[in-house]
Design an enzyme around this catalytic site. Structure first.
Site, short mmCIF file in Angstrom:
data_model
loop_
_atom_site.label_atom_id
_atom_site.label_comp_id
_atom_site.label_asym_id
_atom_site.label_seq_id
_atom_site.Cartn_x
_atom_site.Cartn_y
_atom_site.Cartn_z
N ASN A 1 2.14 12.21 51.00
CA ASN A 1 1.04 12.41 50.06
C ASN A 1 -0.10 11.44 50.42
OD1 ASN A 1 -0.71 12.41 47.90
ND2 ASN A 1 0.90 12.39 46.34
N CYS B 1 -5.61 11.92 43.29
CA CYS B 1 -5.25 13.03 44.21
C CYS B 1 -6.07 14.30 43.94
CB CYS B 1 -3.77 13.32 44.16
SG CYS B 1 -2.78 11.90 44.67
N HIS C 1 -2.78 20.55 46.97
CA HIS C 1 -2.56 19.11 47.22
C HIS C 1 -1.14 18.92 47.77
CE1 HIS C 1 -2.20 14.89 46.86
NE2 HIS C 1 -1.54 14.88 45.72
N1 ACO Z 1 16.65 8.69 47.78
C1 ACO Z 1 17.87 9.10 47.42
N2 ACO Z 1 18.20 9.38 46.15
C2 ACO Z 1 17.24 9.26 45.22
C3 ACO Z 1 15.94 8.82 45.54
C4 ACO Z 1 15.67 8.53 46.87
N3 ACO Z 1 14.44 8.13 47.29
N4 ACO Z 1 15.21 8.79 44.41
C5 ACO Z 1 16.02 9.19 43.42
N5 ACO Z 1 17.24 9.47 43.90
C6 ACO Z 1 18.41 9.98 43.16
C7 ACO Z 1 18.33 9.62 41.69
O1 ACO Z 1 18.94 8.36 41.43
C8 ACO Z 1 19.08 10.75 41.05
O2 ACO Z 1 20.47 10.53 41.18
P1 ACO Z 1 21.50 11.01 40.02
O3 ACO Z 1 21.35 12.49 39.94
O4 ACO Z 1 22.80 10.54 40.54
O5 ACO Z 1 21.01 10.32 38.79
C9 ACO Z 1 18.74 11.95 41.92
O6 ACO Z 1 18.37 11.41 43.20
C10 ACO Z 1 17.62 12.80 41.38
O7 ACO Z 1 16.52 11.94 41.01
P2 ACO Z 1 15.19 12.53 40.40
O8 ACO Z 1 14.26 11.40 40.10
O9 ACO Z 1 15.51 13.50 39.30
O10 ACO Z 1 14.64 13.34 41.65
P3 ACO Z 1 13.56 14.48 41.69
O11 ACO Z 1 14.15 15.75 42.10
O12 ACO Z 1 12.68 14.48 40.45
O13 ACO Z 1 12.66 14.00 42.90
C11 ACO Z 1 10.52 12.98 43.26
C12 ACO Z 1 11.96 12.77 42.81
C13 ACO Z 1 10.54 13.41 44.72
C14 ACO Z 1 9.76 11.68 43.10
C15 ACO Z 1 9.88 14.09 42.38
O14 ACO Z 1 10.14 13.83 41.02
C16 ACO Z 1 8.42 14.25 42.59
O15 ACO Z 1 7.95 14.59 43.66
N6 ACO Z 1 7.60 14.06 41.53
C17 ACO Z 1 6.18 14.24 41.61
C18 ACO Z 1 5.57 13.04 42.26
C19 ACO Z 1 4.14 13.27 42.67
O16 ACO Z 1 3.75 14.35 43.02
N7 ACO Z 1 3.38 12.18 42.63
C20 ACO Z 1 2.10 12.14 43.19
C21 ACO Z 1 1.05 12.64 42.27
S1 ACO Z 1 -0.48 12.59 43.06
C22 ACO Z 1 -1.29 11.07 42.76
O17 ACO Z 1 -2.20 11.02 42.00
C23 ACO Z 1 -0.86 9.84 43.39
#
Ligand code: ACO
Length: 306
Positions: free
Chosen positions: A263, A108, A233
């Site tokens: 993304n 990315c 990004h």
């Molecule tokens: N739908 C509904 N609920 C969900 C989902 C989903 N898709 N995913 C997780 N949950 C739940 C979890 O089980 C958790 O529940 P709990 O509180 O009862 O345990 C709660 O939601 C929170 O989960 P987290 O994993 O802590 O959620 P977070 O706020 O971290 O969001 C996300 C997750 C969106 C993936 C975030 O961490 C993120 O964007 N991270 C960065 C990812 C990124 O940018 N990646 C690309 C990099 S670029 C490249 O090189 C490809």
């Protein structure tokens, strides 16, 4: 004589997948995805080379450049059509170019690595007068659509720019960084799907990008308050908000497409740039800061005077 961006082009595949569509097959919902990531829908079904050709054609048309005017093609991608030939060669043929072509893979952060590389190549003696720089990624093909941790985030797309020697426009400052010891928090094996520790990537990305923007601004000899247009990004709107607030750039200066694209990896910054152009803010003299991060982990920032 410096180097400016003379034309921008984009391409997205036709097929739209909404959050509600995803919720039919995985345990998620529209509210959660919009609140946690700022994504409403994404495009899927793209092929890296085809999207790149379409985006490059649009950028060349806007720049008034024909195939014979392009002296080099740099394609940033982490989802090549094949292991080899390089997808840039396929794009080169698709566009009817006769120049050299090569791929850059910094996931990315690809567009920033590509931009700084391209700029440097244009500055060496005998460097091209005009260069095509394209970010194109078919992330949907690397996504496990049963994994709600990643399926909500990614989409396909391409964005391209024509760089040309000109009296306006210049690269004021830049920073490229990587920490290969963090490879295990975000990776994709050959023939496999994206694996990601979301929370860890979030934390590390914010820290890396804030540090990178700070360094690039210092190298440019300017302050965050001098930035007119911020093109981060497009990975997660909460990462964009966290970075903008820590760096000290108001959200009104960001131009985002993530709600409709998800993304798109290497394509996300040129897609955001096209949005900024449509919003009418890419005026000559505007200070534009582009920054990105991704698997590697790798990150980069470029501060340019438009
Ligand atoms: N739908 C509904 N609920 C969900 C989902 C989903 N898709 N995913 C997780 N949950 C739940 C979890 O089980 C958790 O529940 P709990 O509180 O009862 O345990 C709660 O939601 C929170 O989960 P987290 O994993 O802590 O959620 P977070 O706020 O971290 O969001 C996300 C997750 C969106 C993936 C975030 O961490 C993120 O964007 N991270 C960065 C990812 C990124 O940018 N990646 C690309 C990099 S670029 C490249 O090189 C490809």
């Amino acid at each position: 004589m410096t180097i400016r961006i003379a034309g921008i082009g984009t391409n997205l595949p036709e097929k739209v997948v909404t959050n509600d569509d995803l919720a039919q097959s995985i345990d998620t919902n529209d509210d959660w995805i919009r609140e946690r990531a700022g994504i409403r829908e994404r495009r899927v079904g793209g092929i890296t080379s085809e999207m790149a050709v379409a985006a490059c054609r649009e950028a060349m048309a806007q720049a008034g450049a024909g195939p014979d005017d392009i002296g080099l093609l740099v394609l940033c991608t982490t989802s090549p059509d094949q292991t080899f030939p390089a997808t840039s060669a396929v794009v080169q043929a698709g566009l009817g170019l006769s120049c050299g072509a090569f791929d850059v893979n910094a996931v990315c952060a690809g567009f920033l690595y590509g931009y700084v590389t391209a700029y440097g190549l244009m500055c060496v003696p005998g460097g091209p007068e005009k260069l095509l720089l394209c970010g194109s990624d078919a992330m949907a093909s690397l996504t496990d659509w049963t994994d709600r941790g990643t399926a909500i985030l990614f989409g396909d797309g391409a964005g391209a720019v024509v760089l040309e020697r000109h009296v306006e426009g210049e690269l004021l400052g830049w920073d490229l960084g990587a920490d290969g010891s963090l490879g295990s928090i975000l990776y994709c094996d050959h023939g496999g799907f994206i694996k990601m520790e979301g929370r860890e990537v979030f934390r590390k990305a914010v820290r890396a990008v804030v540090g990178s923007v700070d360094k690039a601004l210092v190298n440019a000899g300017i302050q965050a308050s001098d930035v007119d247009v911020f093109l981060p990004h497009q990975a997660n709107i909460r990462i964009i908000e966290a970075v903008a607030s820590r760096v000290g750039i108001p959200m009104e200066k960001t131009h985002n497409v993530i709600a409709h694209t998800g993304n798109t990896s290497s394509a996300s910054i040129p897609l955001a740039m096209a949005q900024a152009q449509a919003d009418g803010v890419l005026e000559p003299g505007a200070i534009v800061c582009m920054t990105g991060f991704g698997g590697g982990m790798a990150w980069g920032t470029a501060v340019v005077r438009w």
